[in-house]
Design a protein around this motif. Structure first.
Motif, PDB file in Angstrom:
ATOM      1  N   PHE A  36      11.020  -4.712  53.209  1.00  0.00           N
ATOM      2  CA  PHE A  36      11.048  -3.800  52.076  1.00  0.00           C
ATOM      3  C   PHE A  36      12.469  -3.318  51.843  1.00  0.00           C
ATOM      4  CE2 PHE A  36      10.891   0.602  50.646  1.00  0.00           C
ATOM      5  CZ  PHE A  36      10.182   0.464  49.459  1.00  0.00           C
ATOM      6  N   LEU A  37      13.071  -2.864  52.880  1.00  0.00           N
ATOM      7  CA  LEU A  37      14.430  -2.356  52.749  1.00  0.00           C
ATOM      8  C   LEU A  37      15.380  -3.452  52.329  1.00  0.00           C
ATOM      9  CD1 LEU A  37      14.649  -0.052  55.832  1.00  0.00           C
ATOM     10  CD2 LEU A  37      14.493   0.584  53.448  1.00  0.00           C
ATOM     11  N   HIS A  38      15.140  -4.565  52.868  1.00  0.00           N
ATOM     12  CA  HIS A  38      16.014  -5.684  52.550  1.00  0.00           C
ATOM     13  C   HIS A  38      15.943  -5.969  51.057  1.00  0.00           C
ATOM     14  CE1 HIS A  38      17.421  -9.942  52.814  1.00  0.00           C
ATOM     15  NE2 HIS A  38      18.348  -9.289  53.470  1.00  0.00           N
ATOM     16  N   ALA A  39      14.758  -5.992  50.591  1.00  0.00           N
ATOM     17  CA  ALA A  39      14.572  -6.229  49.163  1.00  0.00           C
ATOM     18  C   ALA A  39      15.262  -5.142  48.370  1.00  0.00           C
ATOM     19  CB  ALA A  39      13.091  -6.270  48.830  1.00  0.00           C
ATOM     20  N   LEU A  40      15.118  -3.957  48.849  1.00  0.00           N
ATOM     21  CA  LEU A  40      15.737  -2.834  48.169  1.00  0.00           C
ATOM     22  C   LEU A  40      17.237  -3.028  48.083  1.00  0.00           C
ATOM     23  CD1 LEU A  40      13.476  -1.077  47.486  1.00  0.00           C
ATOM     24  CD2 LEU A  40      14.362   0.643  49.019  1.00  0.00           C
ATOM     25  N   GLN A  41      17.766  -3.461  49.163  1.00  0.00           N
ATOM     26  CA  GLN A  41      19.207  -3.669  49.193  1.00  0.00           C
ATOM     27  C   GLN A  41      19.617  -4.691  48.156  1.00  0.00           C
ATOM     28  OE1 GLN A  41      20.256  -4.653  53.163  1.00  0.00           O
ATOM     29  NE2 GLN A  41      21.769  -3.056  53.264  1.00  0.00           N
ATOM     30  N   GLN A  42      18.917  -5.754  48.178  1.00  0.00           N
ATOM     31  CA  GLN A  42      19.280  -6.831  47.260  1.00  0.00           C
ATOM     32  C   GLN A  42      19.192  -6.369  45.818  1.00  0.00           C
ATOM     33  OE1 GLN A  42      17.466 -10.542  47.796  1.00  0.00           O
ATOM     34  NE2 GLN A  42      17.708 -10.568  50.000  1.00  0.00           N
TER      35      GLN A  42
ATOM     36  N   GLY B 266      19.687  -3.460  44.842  1.00  0.00           N
ATOM     37  CA  GLY B 266      20.675  -2.439  44.527  1.00  0.00           C
ATOM     38  C   GLY B 266      20.193  -1.021  44.682  1.00  0.00           C
ATOM     39  N   GLY B 267      19.261  -0.811  45.502  1.00  0.00           N
ATOM     40  CA  GLY B 267      18.865   0.568  45.741  1.00  0.00           C
ATOM     41  C   GLY B 267      17.441   0.854  45.350  1.00  0.00           C
ATOM     42  N   SER B 268      16.953   1.894  45.916  1.00  0.00           N
ATOM     43  CA  SER B 268      15.540   2.196  45.704  1.00  0.00           C
ATOM     44  C   SER B 268      15.254   2.680  44.297  1.00  0.00           C
ATOM     45  CB  SER B 268      15.094   3.259  46.698  1.00  0.00           C
ATOM     46  OG  SER B 268      15.817   4.439  46.468  1.00  0.00           O
ATOM     47  N   HIS B 269      16.277   3.062  43.643  1.00  0.00           N
ATOM     48  CA  HIS B 269      16.026   3.641  42.331  1.00  0.00           C
ATOM     49  C   HIS B 269      16.200   2.656  41.194  1.00  0.00           C
ATOM     50  CE1 HIS B 269      16.302   7.418  44.569  1.00  0.00           C
ATOM     51  NE2 HIS B 269      15.505   7.861  43.644  1.00  0.00           N
ATOM     52  N   VAL B 270      16.666   1.525  41.522  1.00  0.00           N
ATOM     53  CA  VAL B 270      16.783   0.521  40.464  1.00  0.00           C
ATOM     54  C   VAL B 270      15.849  -0.634  40.749  1.00  0.00           C
ATOM     55  CG1 VAL B 270      19.114   1.092  39.852  1.00  0.00           C
ATOM     56  CG2 VAL B 270      18.683  -0.541  41.656  1.00  0.00           C
ATOM     57  N   ALA B 271      15.318  -0.596  41.912  1.00  0.00           N
ATOM     58  CA  ALA B 271      14.400  -1.675  42.260  1.00  0.00           C
ATOM     59  C   ALA B 271      13.025  -1.371  41.691  1.00  0.00           C
ATOM     60  CB  ALA B 271      14.306  -1.792  43.774  1.00  0.00           C
ATOM     61  N   THR B 272      12.415  -2.391  41.311  1.00  0.00           N
ATOM     62  CA  THR B 272      11.101  -2.217  40.721  1.00  0.00           C
ATOM     63  C   THR B 272      10.071  -2.876  41.633  1.00  0.00           C
ATOM     64  OG1 THR B 272       9.960  -2.411  38.650  1.00  0.00           O
ATOM     65  CG2 THR B 272      11.115  -4.329  39.419  1.00  0.00           C
TER      66      THR B 272
ATOM     67  N   TYR C 133       8.994   6.290  49.767  1.00  0.00           N
ATOM     68  CA  TYR C 133      10.367   6.098  50.223  1.00  0.00           C
ATOM     69  C   TYR C 133      11.307   6.982  49.426  1.00  0.00           C
ATOM     70  CZ  TYR C 133      14.674   3.716  51.387  1.00  0.00           C
ATOM     71  OH  TYR C 133      15.921   3.421  51.810  1.00  0.00           O
ATOM     72  N   ARG C 134      11.089   6.979  48.158  1.00  0.00           N
ATOM     73  CA  ARG C 134      11.968   7.796  47.316  1.00  0.00           C
ATOM     74  C   ARG C 134      11.820   9.270  47.636  1.00  0.00           C
ATOM     75  NH1 ARG C 134      10.463   4.372  41.989  1.00  0.00           N
ATOM     76  NH2 ARG C 134      12.240   2.968  42.021  1.00  0.00           N
TER      77      ARG C 134
ATOM     78  N   ALA D 183      31.899   5.867  47.714  1.00  0.00           N
ATOM     79  CA  ALA D 183      31.045   4.708  47.467  1.00  0.00           C
ATOM     80  C   ALA D 183      31.453   4.029  46.179  1.00  0.00           C
ATOM     81  CB  ALA D 183      29.595   5.167  47.373  1.00  0.00           C
ATOM     82  N   THR D 184      31.353   2.753  46.238  1.00  0.00           N
ATOM     83  CA  THR D 184      31.744   2.007  45.050  1.00  0.00           C
ATOM     84  C   THR D 184      30.513   1.565  44.294  1.00  0.00           C
ATOM     85  OG1 THR D 184      31.648  -0.043  46.265  1.00  0.00           O
ATOM     86  CG2 THR D 184      33.719   1.120  46.283  1.00  0.00           C
ATOM     87  N   GLY D 185      30.247   2.319  43.324  1.00  0.00           N
ATOM     88  CA  GLY D 185      29.141   1.944  42.470  1.00  0.00           C
ATOM     89  C   GLY D 185      27.836   1.812  43.193  1.00  0.00           C
ATOM     90  N   GLU D 186      27.406   0.612  43.320  1.00  0.00           N
ATOM     91  CA  GLU D 186      26.070   0.410  43.853  1.00  0.00           C
ATOM     92  C   GLU D 186      25.969   0.767  45.326  1.00  0.00           C
ATOM     93  OE1 GLU D 186      26.955  -2.224  41.777  1.00  0.00           O
ATOM     94  OE2 GLU D 186      28.421  -3.265  42.977  1.00  0.00           O
ATOM     95  N   GLY D 187      27.058   0.703  45.976  1.00  0.00           N
ATOM     96  CA  GLY D 187      27.005   0.981  47.387  1.00  0.00           C
ATOM     97  C   GLY D 187      26.351   2.311  47.666  1.00  0.00           C
ATOM     98  N   SER D 188      26.548   3.227  46.791  1.00  0.00           N
ATOM     99  CA  SER D 188      26.015   4.551  47.032  1.00  0.00           C
ATOM    100  C   SER D 188      24.499   4.575  47.027  1.00  0.00           C
ATOM    101  CB  SER D 188      26.513   5.486  45.953  1.00  0.00           C
ATOM    102  OG  SER D 188      26.027   5.072  44.703  1.00  0.00           O
ATOM    103  N   ARG D 189      23.941   3.847  46.109  1.00  0.00           N
ATOM    104  CA  ARG D 189      22.487   3.939  45.995  1.00  0.00           C
ATOM    105  C   ARG D 189      21.801   3.479  47.269  1.00  0.00           C
ATOM    106  NH1 ARG D 189      21.989   4.695  41.139  1.00  0.00           N
ATOM    107  NH2 ARG D 189      22.929   3.643  39.371  1.00  0.00           N
ATOM    108  N   ALA D 190      22.380   2.524  47.849  1.00  0.00           N
ATOM    109  CA  ALA D 190      21.656   1.867  48.929  1.00  0.00           C
ATOM    110  C   ALA D 190      21.322   2.796  50.068  1.00  0.00           C
ATOM    111  CB  ALA D 190      22.468   0.696  49.447  1.00  0.00           C
ATOM    112  N   ALA D 191      21.987   3.863  50.152  1.00  0.00           N
ATOM    113  CA  ALA D 191      21.773   4.659  51.340  1.00  0.00           C
ATOM    114  C   ALA D 191      21.427   6.107  51.059  1.00  0.00           C
ATOM    115  CB  ALA D 191      23.035   4.607  52.200  1.00  0.00           C
TER     116      ALA D 191
END
Length: 345
Positions: free
Chosen positions: A208-214, A216-222, A247-248, A287-295
């Motif tokens: 799940f997390l892996h997918a989230l990472q790919q 770009g974050g839990s908030h952009v993942a559908t 998770y959110r 954080a550079t852009g997307e990096g922030s979302r991931a965590a």
DNA sequence: CCGTGAATAT
DNA sequence: AATATTCACG
């Protein structure tokens, strides 16, 4: 009378496996040597201890337990993913003597739910041998009659040793209503029957997390995307959705009981277990852009000091700088032909 | 479909 | 109490 005077050599097998698993994990956490020196040390010691035990002496070892409510497949020891091994900071007092039960044992404090904490580690782990392509298959028989935890996963690719799966050849959809209050419609179509709770095993969660990472974050993942990336058979869209929701929530509010106050002698409050606890500075700024979302959008669970590299493999070719406008490029090529899993929604 | 919140079950 | 599922809206 002690009857185990003679010990079988077989009993060591699990121990060896355990040692092996430990060594493997040690390799993994070596990356975090700087952040988790004690952890590394601990594992090393554990390995040593195990080896000693293997060499002779008592054959008493401890085995981890799975998260899922008492499943522990009746088969052999399934050492798979067990980080729930407690990590006491002191190598000496790992003696788990809990025999006496005087009154109330109020030691249930400390750890509530690892959720992110435990997972956080994997969350942004480099995961070099990241061969997560193997789709999992969980034989979720919608609801196996009787078994409330129809949780069994196996690699669909490669060898599939036909585990203890119980293909309900005779009872296809036995909707067993564990709800005592049911009192009727037991044999009706399990259409409106509540599904057994899916136990999100660490493995599952990792995916799940892996997918989230790919994504770009839990908030952009559908949910759908996540489900597709996870490639877990038997996992429904709603389940992912639900999990994602939770998770959110945890991301937003990881520590409700934060009633820390009235204690002028406890200055350092940002020292949790793993030491993966970064003070709330705006690391997001770095954080550079997307990096922030991931965590963690809130910056509560921040990555360790040493900022990890950006996304390893941004599988999603979508500019994730903006919020989904609900009518934008969702890139939804809903082609059912795309190796759709064997699902019958 | 997706995101939420509520009701409900475990 | 925490977690999961379902339902209902928008």
């Amino acid at each position: 009378m002690i009857r185990n005077t003679h010990l079988f050599p077989d009993k060591m097998q699990p121990c060896q496996d355990y040692v092996h698993a430990l060594e493997e994990e040690r390799r993994k956490i070596q990356v975090f040597q700087r952040e988790l020196p004690l952890c590394l040390e601990l594992v090393t010691q554990a390995i040593e201890a195990c080896k000693q035990q293997l060499s002779g002496t008592t054959t008493e070892y401890f085995h981890g337990q799975s998260e899922c409510s008492g499943d522990t497949s009746s088969e052999g020891p399934v050492f798979e993913e067990f980080f729930p091994i407690k990590t006491s900071s002191s190598p000496d007092e790992d003696e788990e003597e809990q025999s006496h039960k005087d009154g109330k044992s109020n030691d249930k404090s400390s750890k509530k739910s690892d959720w992110l904490r435990s997972v956080q580690l994997w969350n942004q782990t480099p995961d070099p041998p990241i061969k997560e392509d193997s789709p999992i298959k969980v034989s979720v028989t919608t609801n196996s009659g009787g078994a409330f935890h129809p949780f069994k996963k196996e690699k669909s690719v490669g060898a599939k040793p036909a585990t203890t799966a119980s293909p309900p050849s005779s009872t296809p959809a036995a909707a067993a209503s564990t709800t005592a209050g049911g009192s009727k419609k037991d044999e009706k179509e399990g259409q409106s029957q509540r599904k057994a709770r899916r136990c999100w095993s660490p493995e599952l969660h990792r995916r799940f997390l892996h997918a989230l990472q790919q994504l770009g974050g839990s908030h952009v993942a559908t949910p759908k995307q996540i489900r597709e990336i996870m490639k877990v058979d038997g996992l429904s869209n709603d389940e992912v959705k639900s999990h994602l929701q939770k998770y959110r929530l945890h991301e937003r509010r990881p520590t409700p009981p934060v009633h820390n106050n009235s204690n002028p002698q406890a200055p350092p409050q940002f020292v949790v277990v793993g030491g993966i606890w970064v003070p709330p500075p705006d690391y997001a700024a770095v954080a550079t852009g997307e990096g922030s979302r991931a965590a963690g959008a809130n910056g509560i669970y921040a990555p360790i000091a040493s900022a990890p590299p950006p996304l390893p493999q941004p599988a999603a070719s979508r500019t994730k700088g903006q919020r989904p406008s609900h009518s934008d490029d969702r890139t939804r090529s809903n082609s059912p032909a795309t190796s759709s899993s064997t699902r019958s929604t």
